[in-house]
Design an enzyme around this catalytic site. Sequence first.
Site, PDB file in Angstrom:
ATOM      1  N   HIS A  91      36.272  21.860  54.834  1.00 64.02           N
ATOM      2  CA  HIS A  91      36.342  22.115  53.395  1.00 64.02           C
ATOM      3  C   HIS A  91      34.992  22.611  52.883  1.00 64.02           C
ATOM      4  CE1 HIS A  91      40.018  19.276  52.816  1.00 64.02           C
ATOM      5  NE2 HIS A  91      40.230  20.251  53.691  1.00 64.02           N
ATOM      6  N   GLU A  93      33.225  21.580  50.423  1.00 66.63           N
ATOM      7  CA  GLU A  93      32.318  20.462  50.167  1.00 66.63           C
ATOM      8  C   GLU A  93      31.689  19.988  51.480  1.00 66.63           C
ATOM      9  OE1 GLU A  93      36.003  19.842  47.459  1.00 66.63           O
ATOM     10  OE2 GLU A  93      35.572  20.603  49.457  1.00 66.63           O
ATOM     11  N   CYS A 119      39.473  16.631  47.982  1.00 64.47           N
ATOM     12  CA  CYS A 119      40.526  15.835  48.613  1.00 64.47           C
ATOM     13  C   CYS A 119      39.978  14.436  48.881  1.00 64.47           C
ATOM     14  CB  CYS A 119      40.961  16.504  49.921  1.00 64.47           C
ATOM     15  SG  CYS A 119      39.724  16.363  51.237  1.00 64.47           S
ATOM     16  N   CYS A 122      36.941  14.370  51.389  1.00 64.83           N
ATOM     17  CA  CYS A 122      35.694  14.799  50.745  1.00 64.83           C
ATOM     18  C   CYS A 122      35.243  13.775  49.709  1.00 64.83           C
ATOM     19  CB  CYS A 122      35.857  16.176  50.119  1.00 64.83           C
ATOM     20  SG  CYS A 122      36.036  17.494  51.353  1.00 64.83           S
TER      21      CYS A 122
END
Length: 159
Positions: A91, A93, A119, A122
């Site tokens: 991701h 992040e 999510c 994260c």
Amino acid sequence: MARKTKDQRPKSKEQRPTWDEYFLSIADLVSKRSTCLRRKVGAVLVRDKKILATGYNGAPSKVRHCSEVGCIREKLKIPSGERHELCRGLHGEQNAFLQAALHGTSLKGAILYSTTQPCIICAKMIINAGIDEIVIKGDYPDKMSKEMLREAKIRIRVI
């Protein structure tokens, strides 16, 4: 000559973006590097109005991207927000966190600007990294993430 009031700006100059608008626009630009076929995400980590790291979603370095080999999640018809482990990519992040780590940059007290809500995976990383606040443009179908961030007293703002 007409006197200007405090709130008037000269008409010939453009209005400067707020800091939130500025960093979210950078997150938007970062997201354009994404190689994900489903969702383009960009993340910017900031402290004291200084950029610490950026990240976008895509496969790890030295591994072929989904844009080259296709999306396993599409092939398996996995809904958004579910079964994160069935994906070639990291991701946005996560990639920003890894960039900060590679350069020895602490994220304690930072603000995360992202094109979408993090999510649950994260969110857990955000909590343990010491990030204080998240500023996002869009929502994401992950109720558990919102609940855990709220419990950890991490402020989320949608701009």
